[in-house]
Design a protein around this motif. Structure first.
Motif, PDB file in Angstrom:
ATOM      1  N   GLY A 118       0.796  -1.224   0.000  1.00 49.11           N
ATOM      2  CA  GLY A 118       0.000   0.000   0.000  1.00 49.11           C
ATOM      3  C   GLY A 118       0.825   1.269   0.000  1.00 49.11           C
ATOM      4  O   GLY A 118       0.277   2.363   0.103  1.00 49.11           O
ATOM      5  N   ASP A 155      -3.448  -2.958  -9.231  1.00 52.95           N
ATOM      6  CA  ASP A 155      -2.231  -2.161  -9.095  1.00 52.95           C
ATOM      7  C   ASP A 155      -1.003  -3.038  -8.870  1.00 52.95           C
ATOM      8  O   ASP A 155       0.117  -2.540  -8.746  1.00 52.95           O
ATOM      9  CB  ASP A 155      -2.375  -1.126  -7.976  1.00 52.95           C
ATOM     10  CG  ASP A 155      -2.518  -1.771  -6.593  1.00 52.95           C
ATOM     11  OD1 ASP A 155      -2.432  -3.011  -6.490  1.00 52.95           O
ATOM     12  OD2 ASP A 155      -2.734  -1.028  -5.615  1.00 52.95           O
ATOM     13  N   ASP A 164       0.080  -4.875  -6.386  1.00 49.41           N
ATOM     14  CA  ASP A 164       0.804  -4.818  -5.104  1.00 49.41           C
ATOM     15  C   ASP A 164       1.065  -6.249  -4.644  1.00 49.41           C
ATOM     16  O   ASP A 164       0.218  -6.900  -4.023  1.00 49.41           O
ATOM     17  CB  ASP A 164      -0.031  -4.062  -4.076  1.00 49.41           C
ATOM     18  CG  ASP A 164       0.711  -3.788  -2.779  1.00 49.41           C
ATOM     19  OD1 ASP A 164       1.593  -4.587  -2.424  1.00 49.41           O
ATOM     20  OD2 ASP A 164       0.402  -2.782  -2.120  1.00 49.41           O
ATOM     21  N   ASP A 183      -7.155  -0.673  -6.544  1.00 50.31           N
ATOM     22  CA  ASP A 183      -6.214  -0.517  -5.437  1.00 50.31           C
ATOM     23  C   ASP A 183      -6.228  -1.808  -4.610  1.00 50.31           C
ATOM     24  O   ASP A 183      -7.285  -2.248  -4.131  1.00 50.31           O
ATOM     25  CB  ASP A 183      -6.648   0.673  -4.589  1.00 50.31           C
ATOM     26  CG  ASP A 183      -5.637   1.059  -3.525  1.00 50.31           C
ATOM     27  OD1 ASP A 183      -4.871   0.179  -3.098  1.00 50.31           O
ATOM     28  OD2 ASP A 183      -5.633   2.231  -3.101  1.00 50.31           O
ATOM     29  N   LYS A 212      -5.395  -2.289  -1.709  1.00 51.19           N
ATOM     30  CA  LYS A 212      -5.891  -2.055  -0.338  1.00 51.19           C
ATOM     31  C   LYS A 212      -7.377  -2.375  -0.265  1.00 51.19           C
ATOM     32  O   LYS A 212      -7.864  -2.848   0.768  1.00 51.19           O
ATOM     33  CB  LYS A 212      -5.621  -0.606   0.091  1.00 51.19           C
ATOM     34  CG  LYS A 212      -4.149  -0.268   0.239  1.00 51.19           C
ATOM     35  CD  LYS A 212      -3.930   1.035   1.005  1.00 51.19           C
ATOM     36  CE  LYS A 212      -4.453   2.253   0.257  1.00 51.19           C
ATOM     37  NZ  LYS A 212      -3.640   2.525  -0.961  1.00 51.19           N
TER      38      LYS A 212
END
Length: 371
Positions: free
Chosen positions: A235, A249, A251, A285, A287
């Motif tokens: 994040g 994204d 991550d 995202d 998150k």
């Protein structure tokens, strides 16, 4: 349609605790709560019969819509007191010391009430039983059954039976049979529905609960490094000329964290829940993905005890960002920072990671039951 009279008015002296054994906490919940919850979760009208001195303690664990009634000098008197507060047509009477009651057993008893006016959860007797008189007489165990609870009835009939107060009755069925001649259904099962009586019984139940309190999950994820993409880890955006390629994204750390939780809970993987063929997850995202996974974890009654994560990257050097990443992951998991460990390592210039063509992350999580 159903009510439950939960009898919790005993003293539990044989457990040698110095207080009512049903107040003993297992995983921060009193023993009586384990007998209460399966009925309450099925929408039962709940009448809990207690000792007056336990009232404040009991109320602190029960919802406001639960009826709390004082017991009497005997179990019969306690049940009678509880029955006066039942408003449903059918009632199941259950001893709060039988803490292993579950949905399956309750449903079996409910089904029994579709056939019989009264029924009792029971087991066949498998041990040899002697009747001692002048000698030892073996009883034919073909006809022997062990009575348990819940025992279920038409409310008005069992209420009427308890007004007769047969002193020879030792349970609700025998009280019922002193007033009615209807056949009582034996609901046979083979599960452990034993009562908590002695301290060793409590210790055994604690071990059973703890066995189901812990879940472990592990995951490993890897993404290619490409130009014109942001590098986001845990994040946190990390300055670098390359970023990770992915439908979201990308991550890689949060993906490993989320999937380790899914694995612990037996909920599959990220690809199943957030498929890269679905455009609504395009550039999402991570998150948000982790937050959805955390909510599923909470809905199942679990929380993170601790998590150990590793990031595998040749460049950039991540030491300066570890603290920020740790804070971010801790916040997303709603767990203390000391429960989160983040490590970074290179791949010693080997394979795709070592040649700066990819980054990877792994996570091992321990989940525990509890709020």
């Amino acid at each position: 349609m159903y009510a439950c009279v939960l009898v919790a008015a005993g003293t539990g002296t044989r457990a040698n605790l110095g207080y009512n054994k049903l107040r003993y906490l297992v995983n921060q919940k009193p023993l009586f709560w384990y007998a209460f919850k399966p009925f309450y979760d099925r929408g039962y009208e709940m009448v809990v019969v207690i000792n007056p001195e336990d009232e404040n303690f009991v109320r602190s664990y029960l919802p406001e819509d639960v009826k709390i009634v004082y017991g009497g000098k005997s179990r019969s008197e306690s049940v009678r007191n509880g029955l006066t507060h039942v408003t449903k047509n059918h009632v199941l009477i259950h001893d709060a010391a039988r803490v292993r009651i579950d949905d399956e057993l309750i449903e079996q008893v409910e089904n029994g009430l579709h056939i019989y006016k009264a029924c009792v959860l029971s087991k066949r007797v498998t041990n040899t039983i002697y009747h001692k008189n002048s000698g030892l007489e073996i009883l034919d165990r073909t006809f022997l059954y062990q009575a348990e609870t819940p025992q279920a009835f038409i409310t008005e009939e069992i209420r009427k039976a308890y007004t007769k107060n047969n002193p020879l009755a030792t349970d609700d069925v025998s009280m019922y049979q002193s007033a009615f001649n209807d056949e009582v259904g034996l609901i046979l099962h083979e599960k452990n529905n034993d009562k908590i009586t002695y301290q060793k019984d409590i210790e055994m139940f604690e071990k059973e609960v703890e066995k189901h309190m812990i879940k472990i999950g592990h995951s490993y994820d890897i993404h290619a490094l490409v130009e014109n993409r942001k590098l986001i880890l845990g994040g946190v955006e990390i300055p670098h000329q390359l970023g990770l390629l992915g439908h979201s994204d990308a991550d890689v750390l949060l993906h490993a964290v989320a999937e380790s939780i899914l694995g612990a809970l037996g909920l599959g993987d990220l690809g199943t829940l957030f498929p890269d063929t679905d455009n609504k997850y395009k550039d999402i995202d991570s998150k948000i993905i982790l937050s959805e996974v955390v909510q599923r974890m909470k809905n199942m009654g679990y929380k993170v005890s601790n998590i150990d994560c590793s990031i595998f990257a040749e460049k950039p050097k991540l030491a300066a960002f570890i603290k920020q990443i740790k804070e971010s992951v801790s916040t997303l998991l709603n767990t203390p920072q000391e429960a989160v460990n983040i490590k970074a390592a290179t791949n010693e210039k080997m394979d795709a990671i070592g040649n700066e063509k990819a980054m990877a992350a792994s996570a091992t999580v321990l989940l525990i039951k509890g709020e």
